[in-house]
Scaffold this motif. Sequence first.
Motif, mmCIF file in Angstrom:
data_model
loop_
_atom_site.group_PDB
_atom_site.id
_atom_site.type_symbol
_atom_site.label_atom_id
_atom_site.label_comp_id
_atom_site.label_asym_id
_atom_site.label_seq_id
_atom_site.Cartn_x
_atom_site.Cartn_y
_atom_site.Cartn_z
ATOM 1 N N ALA A 206 31.378 42.956 37.598
ATOM 2 C CA ALA A 206 31.237 43.494 36.246
ATOM 3 C C ALA A 206 29.841 43.231 35.699
ATOM 4 O O ALA A 206 29.283 44.061 34.953
ATOM 5 N N ASP A 207 29.254 42.097 36.067
ATOM 6 C CA ASP A 207 27.904 41.772 35.619
ATOM 7 C C ASP A 207 26.856 42.560 36.401
ATOM 8 O O ASP A 207 25.817 42.960 35.856
ATOM 9 N N ALA A 208 27.121 42.786 37.682
ATOM 10 C CA ALA A 208 26.150 43.484 38.525
ATOM 11 C C ALA A 208 26.132 44.989 38.279
ATOM 12 O O ALA A 208 25.094 45.642 38.461
ATOM 13 N N TYR A 209 27.264 45.543 37.873
ATOM 14 C CA TYR A 209 27.353 46.988 37.663
ATOM 15 C C TYR A 209 27.857 47.283 36.249
ATOM 16 O O TYR A 209 28.974 47.788 36.057
ATOM 17 N N PRO A 210 27.037 46.977 35.232
ATOM 18 C CA PRO A 210 27.470 47.209 33.847
ATOM 19 C C PRO A 210 27.662 48.685 33.533
ATOM 20 O O PRO A 210 28.401 49.028 32.604
ATOM 21 N N GLU A 211 27.005 49.548 34.285
ATOM 22 C CA GLU A 211 27.134 50.977 34.013
ATOM 23 C C GLU A 211 28.482 51.525 34.503
ATOM 24 O O GLU A 211 28.903 52.618 34.095
ATOM 25 N N GLU A 212 29.141 50.788 35.390
ATOM 26 C CA GLU A 212 30.443 51.228 35.904
ATOM 27 C C GLU A 212 31.538 50.578 35.050
ATOM 28 O O GLU A 212 31.890 49.413 35.237
ATOM 29 N N GLU A 213 32.058 51.361 34.122
ATOM 30 C CA GLU A 213 32.965 50.827 33.111
ATOM 31 C C GLU A 213 34.250 50.260 33.696
ATOM 32 O O GLU A 213 34.882 49.359 33.098
ATOM 33 N N ALA A 214 34.668 50.711 34.864
ATOM 34 C CA ALA A 214 35.922 50.251 35.464
ATOM 35 C C ALA A 214 35.898 48.757 35.746
ATOM 36 O O ALA A 214 36.912 48.068 35.584
ATOM 37 N N TRP A 215 34.721 48.223 36.143
ATOM 38 C CA TRP A 215 34.629 46.789 36.419
ATOM 39 C C TRP A 215 34.812 45.980 35.135
ATOM 40 O O TRP A 215 35.551 44.992 35.110
ATOM 41 N N SER A 216 34.137 46.394 34.079
ATOM 42 C CA SER A 216 34.258 45.690 32.796
ATOM 43 C C SER A 216 35.675 45.792 32.251
ATOM 44 O O SER A 216 36.214 44.817 31.693
#
Length: 266
Positions: A206-216
């Motif tokens: 989630a920290d590495a891919y903030p643009e990918e909302e699914a992780w957050s």
Amino acid sequence: MKELMACNTTRLQQMEFITLMRETVEQIEMRGETLIETDAPLKRYTMAIKAAIGPLEDATRDPLRRPETAVAHTKNSDRRTAISRFGLRFKVYRLSEDADERQAYEALNILWRKHRLVYPLNVQKLTGATDNFLNDLTKSPYAEAVQRIHLQTDVDAIRAANEAYRTHAAQRRANEAQRTPVDVGVMRRAITEDYTRLSLYLAVMADAYPEEEAWSRTLSGLNILRKHYAELLARRAGARRAKKNAAALAEAAAESTAPSTFATNP
């Protein structure tokens, strides 16, 4: 930076831990459905936890609350009911105007008084005691008495219920013999390790891919659960501290009001 909510899962009670694991899997499958399909580590951690929840719960469950125990209770209840029904029905003939029926009652009453303690016996002894009762009912004059007042159907019901319980008990013993011994502590530690890896992995991704909302979104669902159980642990710890402090205050108050053991000088 995406942060992982602190929660000491090792302090959770067993069923709380199992519930947390199950809810975690449900959250990830709901919020991270697309991620599980494309991300191998996330899928591996999630599936490992999901596969281990059932065996851990089965190993933890009280044997008296297992489904097969409920079946045994039902079959034993059916057997007791059949025995009780026989006793109630033959006693009706005590008031019969037919001499032969009263004679049949007298014969069965002698046998019933001999076996009247069958009904309240525990399940371990009831099967054999019921066999003895049924065996006596095949002998003269009891067999003739049963036929005279038409109680063969009730005798057959007792025999069928007793055999049903015996068969179920034998199957339970066979299943127990085949059950693989498990160490609940080892199973829980293994799930905890997978859960820790899963949680850290979600936080990192989630920290590495903030643009990918699914992780957050998935991490948020995980943190909601962790916060709930962290608050549960905090409330429990607070209650323990309050109880301990109250006991200490009560003890101090008792000591302050206790009479002195030293004699007072004149």
